[in-house]
Design a protein around this motif. Sequence first.
Motif, PDB file in Angstrom:
ATOM      1  N   PRO A 175      -0.851  -4.985  11.333  1.00  0.00           N
ATOM      2  CA  PRO A 175       0.474  -4.588  10.826  1.00  0.00           C
ATOM      3  C   PRO A 175       1.522  -5.688  11.059  1.00  0.00           C
TER       4      PRO A 175
ATOM      5  N   GLU B  58       2.652  -1.618  -1.765  1.00  0.00           N
ATOM      6  CA  GLU B  58       3.496  -0.610  -1.095  1.00  0.00           C
ATOM      7  C   GLU B  58       2.878   0.781  -1.236  1.00  0.00           C
TER       8      GLU B  58
ATOM      9  N   ASN C 176      -0.065   1.187   1.160  1.00  0.00           N
ATOM     10  CA  ASN C 176       0.372   1.393   2.544  1.00  0.00           C
ATOM     11  C   ASN C 176       0.959   2.784   2.754  1.00  0.00           C
ATOM     12  N   GLU C 177       1.691   3.242   1.739  1.00  0.00           N
ATOM     13  CA  GLU C 177       2.279   4.575   1.845  1.00  0.00           C
ATOM     14  C   GLU C 177       1.180   5.639   1.886  1.00  0.00           C
TER      15      GLU C 177
ATOM     16  N   ARG D 212      -0.058   3.803   6.961  1.00  0.00           N
ATOM     17  CA  ARG D 212      -0.010   2.667   7.891  1.00  0.00           C
ATOM     18  C   ARG D 212      -0.088   1.407   7.047  1.00  0.00           C
ATOM     19  N   ILE D 213       0.122   0.262   7.693  1.00  0.00           N
ATOM     20  CA  ILE D 213       0.084  -0.972   6.911  1.00  0.00           C
ATOM     21  C   ILE D 213      -1.356  -1.478   6.837  1.00  0.00           C
ATOM     22  N   ALA D 214      -1.953  -1.315   5.651  1.00  0.00           N
ATOM     23  CA  ALA D 214      -3.347  -1.712   5.454  1.00  0.00           C
ATOM     24  C   ALA D 214      -3.468  -2.960   4.599  1.00  0.00           C
TER      25      ALA D 214
ATOM     26  N   TYR E  11      -6.094  -8.061   3.689  1.00  0.00           N
ATOM     27  CA  TYR E  11      -6.427  -6.757   4.271  1.00  0.00           C
ATOM     28  C   TYR E  11      -7.620  -6.944   5.193  1.00  0.00           C
TER      29      TYR E  11
ATOM     30  N   ASP F 141     -10.812  -1.779   5.409  1.00  0.00           N
ATOM     31  CA  ASP F 141      -9.963  -1.153   4.390  1.00  0.00           C
ATOM     32  C   ASP F 141     -10.317  -1.612   2.979  1.00  0.00           C
TER      33      ASP F 141
END
Length: 345
Positions: A247, A286, A289-290, A294-296, A311, A315
């Motif tokens: 992240p 975006e 991630n939403e 989490r930030i993938a 990434y 993922d």
Amino acid sequence: HVYRASTTAPVNIAVIKYWGKRDPRLNLPTNSSLSVTLSQSDLRTHTTASCSPSFSPPDTLLLNAQPQPLSDARSQACLTSLRALRSALESTDPSLPPLSSYPLRLSSANNFPTAAGLASSAAGFAALVRAIADLYQLPQSPTELSLIARQGSGSACRSLLGGYVAWDQGTLLDGTDSKARLVAPRSHWPEMRALILVVSAEKKGVSSTTGMQTTVQTSPMFQTRATQVVPRAMREMETAIAGKDFPGFAKITMRESNSFHATCLDTDPPIFYLNDVSRAAIKGVEAVNEKAGRIAAAYTFDAGPNCVVYYLEEDGDVVAGAFKTVLGEKEGWTGEQGKAVKGAE
Ligand code: DP6
């Protein structure tokens, strides 16, 4: 007799961008930068260097089978430096054949579109320097060779080490401290993956060389970026890589790409590298991630509209799958143009 050596050099994609020269002749940058090296099997330049007393001058270069000029100052700087190193070897050991005096035949091929903002000059000059260094059997380390590749194209100095590589801007006027440094080998964080969304394989509008010089001369935001924004991002990025903090890595990468493109827009006349499809790719990341909560995934763009998405391997389905559905239908994203090239590493 013909002497020959072949090598490949990988593409690197900066997560902290080089944009601005303090010395355009030596390619000395106004800020340090940091990149991730892509997998050799996916995106690379393959170069063969040969020389022979039977070749007639001048030196020649074929790029994807097309003759290319080698007389430009940058190529000459690389060839002169490499010949000087070989010549020094020959003078200490007279039994060595005088390769430095023979004309060179260089032949390079990319397995990706040239000059589409896919860092082709980086892999190109790195492979050229490595191939000639191998032909000349030079003892110099990759870091020492990065000083030579830098003079061909700044970003090329980061394509000689593999893994996570910084280019320290250096402070010396002669540039001898402006070179590549290994931040971490690939084995430190081997789960990192890159997906390249080829928005356009066309040659880009404003070359990075020209664009960054106009930015230095005209952008009021540039000074803050070079002296404050990037130094901080470099420190944070090295910490994120050391701790394998995805992240953190992703946030810095996206913010840094946006800072670079904001500076391009702040240039007079403004430089637009991103287009509507690029912006759709940002929205796509975006959305990924939403959805993941989490930030993938992280996006980054060089001097062109193509999107590189970083990434982690785990993922892969979430990210690569999302791009098929999120962007598959968009205009400019089908057929040839919509080709997604996978660059693992
Ligand atoms: C946006 O290395 O192509 O990709 O030194 O003039 O050849 P020259 O520029 P070049 O610039 C690359 C700019 C960038 C950012 C980066 O790779 O760091």
